[in-house]
Each structure stands twice: as C-alpha cells, then as structure tokens.
Design an enzyme around this catalytic site. Sequence first.
Site, PDB file in Angstrom:
ATOM      1  CG  HIS A  98      25.378 -26.526 -17.798  1.00 12.11           C
ATOM      2  ND1 HIS A  98      24.173 -25.900 -18.000  1.00 12.11           N
ATOM      3  CD2 HIS A  98      26.163 -25.616 -17.185  1.00 12.11           C
ATOM      4  CE1 HIS A  98      24.240 -24.661 -17.545  1.00 12.11           C
ATOM      5  NE2 HIS A  98      25.439 -24.464 -17.038  1.00 12.11           N
ATOM      6  CD  GLU A 116      28.721 -22.726 -16.755  1.00  9.88           C
ATOM      7  OE1 GLU A 116      27.886 -22.950 -17.647  1.00  9.88           O
ATOM      8  OE2 GLU A 116      28.435 -22.147 -15.696  1.00  9.88           O
ATOM      9  CG  HIS A 173      27.162 -24.416 -12.126  1.00  7.02           C
ATOM     10  ND1 HIS A 173      26.899 -25.565 -12.831  1.00  7.02           N
ATOM     11  CD2 HIS A 173      26.732 -23.401 -12.918  1.00  7.02           C
ATOM     12  CE1 HIS A 173      26.358 -25.255 -13.994  1.00  7.02           C
ATOM     13  NE2 HIS A 173      26.236 -23.945 -14.074  1.00  7.02           N
ATOM     14  NE  ARG A 193      15.852 -22.459 -13.788  1.00  7.12           N
ATOM     15  CZ  ARG A 193      15.107 -22.301 -14.888  1.00  7.12           C
ATOM     16  NH1 ARG A 193      13.952 -22.906 -15.022  1.00  7.12           N
ATOM     17  NH2 ARG A 193      15.519 -21.518 -15.859  1.00  7.12           N
TER      18      ARG A 193
HETATM   19 ZN    ZN Z   1      26.025 -22.826 -15.908  1.00  5.85          ZN
END
Ligand code: ZN
Length: 313
Positions: A98, A116, A173, A193
């Site tokens: 991200h 996150e 991740h 992605r």
């Molecule tokens: Zn994520």
Amino acid sequence: MMDKVILLKPYFSHTIWGGTKLRDEFGYDEPGDDIGECWGISAHPAGEAVAENGEYAGLKLSELWNGHKELFGNASGDRFPLLIKIIDAKKDLSIQVHPDDAYAAEHENGSLGKNECWYVLDCPEDGELIAGHNASSKEELCDMIDNGRWDELIRRVKVKPGDMIRIDAGTVHAITAGVCVLETQQSSDVTYRLYDYGRLQNGKPRPLHLDKSKDVIEVPSAPAEKQVLRRECVSDNTVTELVKTEYFTVAKVKVNGECAFDTDAGFICASVIKGSGKVFDKNVKKGSHMLITAEGAKKVKLSGDMEIIISRV
Ligand code: ZN
C-alpha cells in the site's frame, strides 16, 4: 445525554480467497461461502458500518462523523480515520503493498495511504505470514519482480495467535491460507497487487500494479522483529498496548469480572474477539463491533468474560 457506546452493523466483502469462518465462528448472519472480510468499523465509501442503537440507529458511520462531531470529541479531519476488519483467508491473499498518504493523495484521487496492522486471531500450527522482502536494492527488487522470483523476494515470518503484525505503508505483505486476523488500518482501500498466484476471477486474472508497487515498496525492508510484535497480557482487566504508530494505537483488554479505565481519547473503536459481556449497559459478544463515543471514552466500563481489541488515533 450522548450515547456512550454505539454498536455497529458490519459490511461484508466477498472475495476469491474468502470462506465461511466469519459466519461459522463469529456468528455473522451473512450468506455465501466466499466471505473474506467483515468491515466492522468502517466509514469508507466502499462499505460502511451502520449504527444499530440509540438516537442515531440506521445512520452510517460517515453520517455520524460528518453530522455529529461531538460523538468523536470534535476530532478534526474530513473523514473517519480508521477501518477495522476481521479477515478470514481460506486461501492465500495476493502479495501486495500500500502507498503512504503522500503517494495516495497524488496518485489515487486524494485517498489516504494505508498503514495497517494485524492481530492474529487464529492460524495453522507453524503459521506464516508474508511481511517484508529480501531485496537489498531497488534494482534487485525490480529484477525479482520482473522475473517472477517470488520465492526469493518475499519474506515469510512465523506467527501464532495473539501476535501483532505491523505493516507500514511500503511493506510487501500477504495474509496466507488458514490465517484469520483482526486488522486495524487507515481508512483506505488502495492496494497495489504484485502477484496473485496466477489465479482467475470470473475467468480473468485480477489486475496487477507493478509500476506503482515498485514506486512505493520500501528498500530494504524493516527487520522482521520490528514487524512481529509479541505482547503477553499480563493481567486481567488492564489495557495492554499492542502497537502504537503515528496513525493508531491498538490495545487488548482481557475482561474478567468488572473492568474500568480512563482515557483521553476523543473516541475508541472496540471489537470483541472472544467471550461475551457488557460495554457500559450494552450486551456484546464475540464478533460485536462498536464505537465508544467521546462521553464513553472518558471512563470505559466493561464487564463479563471476554477479550476486546480497542484502537484510537
Ligand atoms: Zn494490506
């Protein structure tokens, strides 16, 4: 008098890697065998939680934020900052990254970036997650990506239930098959992605975002011990901090009997992950998500036999 706690009705997202655990083990009344995510506390336009009780019942969390700032201690900001999810990975999630706030603001129409963290609720024995990578330079990173050297690139870390995994923006991740986490994140849905295991969705591969991924991946990765955080809850009825970042602080409370604590938070997000009990006068159980308002956050009162994950900005 302001409600001290507002229970929230979640939004559910169905995904190619989802399963049925959110219904079977958390008791959510959601059909389908591809339930990937429960967005328990969300004001994101892609899927909002809705107030269930009190004078604001039926309103979306964004409507509470925009119209009733007093509930949040008059917090500043043009949008509710956090998003709390339970994620059930029946299969592997794509390997992803991200952006941070600055990159997302410029390249994603003013969206927030996404830092996150994951509290591991359940995982297989010898559970592993993907957090970080092994490239030592941008050049090596790009070569590994361009040539599909995924096994060399990705870093696997061992995890067990109760671990907190910190995934800052820029960190490669993925959640792996069999792992169930409670995720606390910035309110953002921007994902780049990198690799999707060659899978198809409705007959087509899901899009990859290799150039943006290369832009935002931090090289080298932070050491794994800065990402996998182990904190034992030493005693019942105390607040144990699990992770603190610039964007959120996440803590766990193991309630046994009665428990009360003071905070200086404008509001608190809370999710029950085990057992049942009460938050103020509201009955809650595993799977309940709620907003503790400015009035409630001054002195939080819990009772019963349960575990709760709380977060604040
Ligand atoms: Zn994520």
